[in-house]
Design a protein around this motif. Sequence first.
Motif, PDB file in Angstrom:
ATOM      1  N   ILE A  96     -19.631  19.550  15.123  1.00  0.00           N
ATOM      2  CA  ILE A  96     -20.981  19.638  14.559  1.00  0.00           C
ATOM      3  C   ILE A  96     -21.993  19.009  15.515  1.00  0.00           C
ATOM      4  O   ILE A  96     -23.041  19.592  15.813  1.00  0.00           O
ATOM      5  N   LEU A  97     -21.653  17.840  16.030  1.00  0.00           N
ATOM      6  CA  LEU A  97     -22.570  17.180  16.962  1.00  0.00           C
ATOM      7  C   LEU A  97     -22.723  17.985  18.243  1.00  0.00           C
ATOM      8  O   LEU A  97     -23.823  18.167  18.756  1.00  0.00           O
ATOM      9  N   GLN A  98     -21.611  18.501  18.725  1.00  0.00           N
ATOM     10  CA  GLN A  98     -21.612  19.273  19.973  1.00  0.00           C
ATOM     11  C   GLN A  98     -22.555  20.481  19.880  1.00  0.00           C
ATOM     12  O   GLN A  98     -23.448  20.662  20.714  1.00  0.00           O
ATOM     13  N   VAL A  99     -22.383  21.280  18.831  1.00  0.00           N
ATOM     14  CA  VAL A  99     -23.200  22.492  18.693  1.00  0.00           C
ATOM     15  C   VAL A  99     -24.649  22.127  18.362  1.00  0.00           C
ATOM     16  O   VAL A  99     -25.591  22.617  18.990  1.00  0.00           O
ATOM     17  N   ASN A 100     -24.821  21.254  17.368  1.00  0.00           N
ATOM     18  CA  ASN A 100     -26.173  20.992  16.884  1.00  0.00           C
ATOM     19  C   ASN A 100     -27.015  20.197  17.883  1.00  0.00           C
ATOM     20  O   ASN A 100     -28.194  20.477  18.048  1.00  0.00           O
ATOM     21  N   VAL A 101     -26.420  19.216  18.514  1.00  0.00           N
ATOM     22  CA  VAL A 101     -27.219  18.387  19.417  1.00  0.00           C
ATOM     23  C   VAL A 101     -27.309  19.019  20.800  1.00  0.00           C
ATOM     24  O   VAL A 101     -28.397  19.247  21.325  1.00  0.00           O
ATOM     25  N   ASN A 102     -26.164  19.361  21.381  1.00  0.00           N
ATOM     26  CA  ASN A 102     -26.232  19.911  22.731  1.00  0.00           C
ATOM     27  C   ASN A 102     -26.876  21.289  22.759  1.00  0.00           C
ATOM     28  O   ASN A 102     -27.578  21.631  23.702  1.00  0.00           O
ATOM     29  N   GLY A 103     -26.658  22.088  21.708  1.00  0.00           N
ATOM     30  CA  GLY A 103     -27.308  23.402  21.638  1.00  0.00           C
ATOM     31  C   GLY A 103     -28.814  23.237  21.673  1.00  0.00           C
ATOM     32  O   GLY A 103     -29.519  23.942  22.408  1.00  0.00           O
ATOM     33  N   SER A 147     -24.421  11.728   6.686  1.00  0.00           N
ATOM     34  CA  SER A 147     -23.383  12.687   7.077  1.00  0.00           C
ATOM     35  C   SER A 147     -23.557  12.990   8.562  1.00  0.00           C
ATOM     36  O   SER A 147     -24.632  12.742   9.132  1.00  0.00           O
ATOM     37  N   VAL A 148     -22.503  13.534   9.164  1.00  0.00           N
ATOM     38  CA  VAL A 148     -22.593  13.893  10.587  1.00  0.00           C
ATOM     39  C   VAL A 148     -23.655  14.976  10.765  1.00  0.00           C
ATOM     40  O   VAL A 148     -24.404  14.981  11.736  1.00  0.00           O
ATOM     41  N   TYR A 149     -23.719  15.877   9.792  1.00  0.00           N
ATOM     42  CA  TYR A 149     -24.735  16.928   9.854  1.00  0.00           C
ATOM     43  C   TYR A 149     -26.143  16.295   9.889  1.00  0.00           C
ATOM     44  O   TYR A 149     -26.976  16.647  10.727  1.00  0.00           O
ATOM     45  N   GLY A 150     -26.381  15.329   8.983  1.00  0.00           N
ATOM     46  CA  GLY A 150     -27.671  14.639   8.942  1.00  0.00           C
ATOM     47  C   GLY A 150     -27.943  13.928  10.263  1.00  0.00           C
ATOM     48  O   GLY A 150     -29.052  13.970  10.799  1.00  0.00           O
ATOM     49  N   GLU A 151     -26.910  13.304  10.791  1.00  0.00           N
ATOM     50  CA  GLU A 151     -27.041  12.592  12.070  1.00  0.00           C
ATOM     51  C   GLU A 151     -27.416  13.577  13.181  1.00  0.00           C
ATOM     52  O   GLU A 151     -28.275  13.302  14.018  1.00  0.00           O
ATOM     53  N   SER A 152     -26.777  14.750  13.170  1.00  0.00           N
ATOM     54  CA  SER A 152     -27.065  15.736  14.216  1.00  0.00           C
ATOM     55  C   SER A 152     -28.510  16.234  14.109  1.00  0.00           C
ATOM     56  O   SER A 152     -29.150  16.530  15.113  1.00  0.00           O
ATOM     57  N   LYS A 153     -29.022  16.294  12.880  1.00  0.00           N
ATOM     58  CA  LYS A 153     -30.405  16.751  12.703  1.00  0.00           C
ATOM     59  C   LYS A 153     -31.411  15.669  13.115  1.00  0.00           C
ATOM     60  O   LYS A 153     -32.503  15.987  13.566  1.00  0.00           O
ATOM     61  N   VAL A 154     -31.038  14.400  12.968  1.00  0.00           N
ATOM     62  CA  VAL A 154     -31.898  13.314  13.470  1.00  0.00           C
ATOM     63  C   VAL A 154     -31.970  13.415  14.989  1.00  0.00           C
ATOM     64  O   VAL A 154     -33.040  13.347  15.599  1.00  0.00           O
ATOM     65  N   LYS A 155     -30.821  13.636  15.618  1.00  0.00           N
ATOM     66  CA  LYS A 155     -30.796  13.701  17.090  1.00  0.00           C
ATOM     67  C   LYS A 155     -31.603  14.905  17.580  1.00  0.00           C
ATOM     68  O   LYS A 155     -32.326  14.823  18.570  1.00  0.00           O
ATOM     69  N   GLY A 156     -31.480  16.038  16.888  1.00  0.00           N
ATOM     70  CA  GLY A 156     -32.254  17.238  17.257  1.00  0.00           C
ATOM     71  C   GLY A 156     -33.748  16.958  17.167  1.00  0.00           C
ATOM     72  O   GLY A 156     -34.529  17.320  18.050  1.00  0.00           O
ATOM     73  N   HIS A 157     -34.126  16.279  16.105  1.00  0.00           N
ATOM     74  CA  HIS A 157     -35.524  15.932  15.882  1.00  0.00           C
ATOM     75  C   HIS A 157     -36.030  15.006  16.999  1.00  0.00           C
ATOM     76  O   HIS A 157     -37.150  15.160  17.499  1.00  0.00           O
TER      77      HIS A 157
END
Length: 324
Positions: A96-103, A147-157
């Motif tokens: 999840i982190l890989q796709v959401n953040v690095n993408g 959640s990891v999903y929430g964390e990935s969205k913070v990093k994207g933001h």
Amino acid sequence: MKKAFITGISGQDGSYLAEYLLGLGYEVHGLIRPASRKDDALWRIESIRDQVKLHIADLGNSQQLESLVRTLQPDECYHLAAKSFAGIATGDGAAILQVNVNGTRHLLSALNSVAPECRFFFAGSSEIFGAAEVAPQTETTPFHPRSVYGESKVKGHELVHQYRDQHQLFACTGILYNHESPRRGFRFVTRKITSTAVKIKLGLEFELRLGNIEAERDWGFAGDTVTAMHACLNNVEAPEDFVIATGLTHTVGELLALAFGELDLNYESYLVIDPDFVRPKEAVPLVGDASRAKLKLGWQPRKTFEDMIREMVLSDLDYFSHLL
Ligand code: GDP
């Protein structure tokens, strides 16, 4: 003619956004994953399949993305693709982190290098507030993902901010609260309830197993949410982030009563509480205050929760009746 590039075009939001932009006269390009090439993954965009141009690329491949963006030169990029999980809070956190953040990083970097005038929308999530301490939440509420999903969205933001502040990209985040539709995946509680209620009505199922029915959410309609995405890039002069929400909460119990009631069924006769689906209820509900979007974008949700659930039930009734 404006050109839009949508990642995740075959998903719920991507399909509504593509339809909306086509209606506004846009040339629409969409990114799909190599695994989505099969027709059954493209059912949501079947009716507009010959009006959009699909490109197959992997968000994890920065070179591929950059060369695509260089060729396309889009005016607007909507980054909706993300890996998520619904239901039980398990899943492959690293993926999840890989796709959401690095993408997100690769896409922003590509735009910055080869199409810096392109306006960028990032699909953020109310999950960034997770264990919020106040309700309703606004653009200035502290992040507290759980959640990891929430964390990935913070990093994207944070990446959006980085590219906005350091590279002057027109990049913004829409902090999206739950948004549903007849195209929602079956694991999400709205669609799980409407589809199971219909299957019970048709004699295809006999029970509905759920978790916490006191849980509440700010549920909007995906078709309304995508109009806000467009407004974020077009109705303001400088990029800003916006909470996109209805400001109203409903419980899973209310949802159940509405969906089963639409079919003249009493949900209590079919409901089984299954510990496998129980997630702890938030101490403070996730509910958004979209005043800024209303004021600055002129956006507000149109479809009511009741109308949306009714439409989901009718759509599922049509779908499952044809399978019989
Ligand atoms: P999300 O968790 O907000 O991304 O969306 P969901 O649709 O998965 O869940 C919405 C709410 O419904 C959450 O508060 C869940 O705890 C609650 N819920 C209760 N029973 C279920 C269930 O069986 N499946 C799912 N997905 N959610 C459930």
